[in-house]
Design an enzyme around this catalytic site. Structure first.
Site, PDB file in Angstrom:
ATOM      1  N   ILE A   1       1.030   7.911  -3.180  1.00 60.25           N
ATOM      2  CA  ILE A   1       1.258   8.070  -4.476  1.00 60.25           C
ATOM      3  C   ILE A   1       0.358   8.772  -5.296  1.00 60.25           C
ATOM      4  O   ILE A   1      -0.780   7.706  -5.399  1.00 60.25           O
ATOM      5  CB  ILE A   1       2.173   7.089  -5.165  1.00 60.25           C
TER       6      ILE A   1
ATOM      7  N   LYS B   1      -4.913  -4.274  -5.171  1.00 64.96           N
ATOM      8  CA  LYS B   1      -4.391  -3.203  -5.703  1.00 64.96           C
ATOM      9  C   LYS B   1      -4.513  -3.479  -7.112  1.00 64.96           C
ATOM     10  O   LYS B   1      -4.694  -2.384  -8.070  1.00 64.96           O
ATOM     11  CB  LYS B   1      -3.165  -2.585  -5.218  1.00 64.96           C
TER      12      LYS B   1
HETATM   13  N1  HSE Z   1       0.224  -3.826   4.019  1.00 68.39           N
HETATM   14  C1  HSE Z   1       0.427  -2.882   2.911  1.00 68.39           C
HETATM   15  C2  HSE Z   1       1.754  -2.767   2.473  1.00 68.39           C
HETATM   16  C3  HSE Z   1      -0.146  -1.494   3.569  1.00 68.39           C
HETATM   17  O1  HSE Z   1       2.610  -3.402   3.223  1.00 68.39           O
HETATM   18  O2  HSE Z   1       2.015  -2.204   1.522  1.00 68.39           O
HETATM   19  C4  HSE Z   1      -0.545  -0.564   2.156  1.00 68.39           C
HETATM   20  O3  HSE Z   1      -1.681  -1.060   1.540  1.00 68.39           O
END
Ligand code: HSE
Ligand code: NDP
Length: 436
Positions: A138, A207
């Site tokens: 994205i 994140k």
């Molecule tokens: N383990 C992460 C997820 C991978 O399930 O979104 C992407 O960062």
């Protein structure tokens, strides 16, 4: 055409092997877009003998000496898709200080110690791009760090972990419990053998820190993020959410606000929450990601797509590679990190939220008054109360949804409710977000 831009690829696993494939398949288009061909100078891996299938690349390019590869004079751009804190941090600092452009998908490193990388980039006058680190394919970080730089972002709310979204969507669709849904996610290859980083919210918290830093021009690290995973979400919670016209999602919520003294602050949290089915994030199912941005002039914006997987993540990596390669040819680099706001992070107790609380209580006169008294003592206002006969025995089920209150007051209310002798058990406590 000008001489090639030469890449050192660090890592050739899920993401790295798709970077190699896309570089091969799209080489002519990429060269035309950049104005110079891209060439792989070398690929650093851990195991030279690993079977890499039919990867379209000369086996002689593989090495286990990542640092030696980075230091080579013929390397212009370092693409890091290994992950983890060390040795990735040392490699990238070395590259950036030497003026080499860096493209990385390493959210863990950026969230733990992004400052060191940004400082090294500033020192070396080099580009540091990391679009793939949040929400895979994205386009999200570029809009936050460029397109929305003329605006003021007030809140970012996102589903940024595909594995947990798959699990919660499966629980919602089938009524399955957490363990059963996790098993399905593992069988289908969504959850890793050790799913801790996903189900305990560490991946989403990393994140969230990156998003908050970019959105609010400040530095937020993973340690600043309040984090709760989804392991405690039960089939009963999912049923309660449905009864309220809601669904449960693992949300990352980053908000700009003021503390009691009127100082501007940020609050960044990751936890499961009920959201109404009418909320744009409620329809984000399967392993998809979506991020909802609220900005003063732009209003509401939504970004949606695949947040994980080799090819989607490689797409974001290559977008960054094209950008840094163009910058190199033009003899420029992007503006350095914008962290001028330097906002303090508010503790979770001060975050404003709402709770949905289900209680199994004795069914006799005065119970409602006693329960309501606990809310009143903590200055938490009740929005709705629903009473139903308890599933078994002589008691009753009370379902209470509050108005917005500080999280500390809501948590203290629940603690005190647990101590009342008329409360046989607190069966479910979930935050409610998004205006249900
Ligand atoms: N383990 C992460 C997820 C991978 O399930 O979104 C992407 O960062
Ligand atoms: P993988 O585990 O699939 O691949 C890691 C690669 O790094 C492998 O090629 C491995 O070598 C190599 N490696 C590991 N340690 C070393 C070392 N010490 N020296 C040299 N090479 C090493 O990881 P992914 O591709 O899944 O993830 C890579 C990065 O991308 C991580 O930061 C991750 O968080 C991020 N990311 C991943 C997404 C995904 O969907 N997978 C989505 C978004 C971001 P070998 O092949 O020999 O084992």
């Amino acid at each position: 055409m000008t001489s090639p831009v030469r890449l050192a690829l660090l890592g050739c696993g899920t993401v790295g092997s798709d970077v190699v494939r896309l570089l091969h398949e799209q080489s002519a288009d990429l060269a035309a877009r950049i104005g110079a061909p891209l060439e792989i100078a070398g690929i650093a891996v851990r195991r030279l003998g690993r079977d890499r299938g039919d990867l379209p690349v000369d086996p002689a390019l593989f090495t286990t000496d990542a640092l030696g590869l980075i230091k080579r004079d013929d390397v212009d751009v370092v693409v890091e898709v290994v992950g983890g804190i060390e040795p990735a941090r040392s490699w990238l600092v070395e590259a950036l200080r030497a003026g080499k452009s860096v493209v990385t998908a390493n959210k863990a490193l950026l969230a733990e110690d992004g400052a060191t990388l940004h400082d090294a980039a500033a020192e070396g006058g080099a580009d540091l791009y990391y679009e793939a680190s949040v929400a895979g394919a994205i386009p999200l970080l570029r809009p936050l760090r460029e397109s929305l730089h003329g605006d003021r972002i007030n809140q970012v709310t996102g589903i940024v972990n595909g594995t947990t979204n798959f699990i919660l969507s499966a629980m919602d669709a089938t009524g399955a419990g957490f363990a059963e849904a996790l098993e399905e996610a593992t069988e289908l290859g969504y959850a890793e053998a050790d799913p801790t980083a996903d189900v305990e919210g560490f991946d989403a918290a990393a994140k969230a820190a990156i998003l908050a830093s970019l959105a609010f021009h400040t530095r937020v690290t993973a340690a600043d993020v309040h984090r709760e995973g989804i392991t405690e979400v039960s089939a009963a919670d999912v049923a309660s959410a449905k009864a309220m016209g809601c669904t449960i999602k693992l949300l990352c919520i980053a908000t700009r606000g003021a503390d009691a003294a009127g100082r501007e602050t940020v609050s960044v949290r990751v936890h499961p929450a009920m959201i109404p089915l009418t909320h744009p994030l409620a329809s984000v199912g399967d392993a998809f990601n979506a991020v909802f941005v609220e900005a003063e002039a732009a209003g509401q914006l939504m970004f949606y797509g695949r947040g994980a997987g080799g090819a989607p993540t490689a797409s974001a990596v290559l977008g960054d590679v094209v950008a840094v390669a163009r910058n190199r040819l033009a003899g420029v680099h992007a503006a350095s990190e914008s962290a001028y706001a330097d906002l303090p992070v508010r503790p979770m107790g001060e975050a404003l939220t709402r709770y949905h609380i289900s209680l199994d209580v004795a069914d006799r006169p005065g119970v409602l008054e006693a329960v309501a008294g606990v809310f009143a003592r903590h200055e938490v206002s009740i929005a709705t109360v629903r009473q139903a006969p308890a599933g078994a025995g002589p008691g009753a089920e009370l379902v209470i949804v509050t108005h917005v209150a500080p999280d500390a007051a809501l948590a203290a209310t629940v603690r005190q409710l647990r101590g009342l002798d008329i409360v046989r058990s607190v069966t479910s406590v979930l935050r409610v977000e998004g205006g249900a």
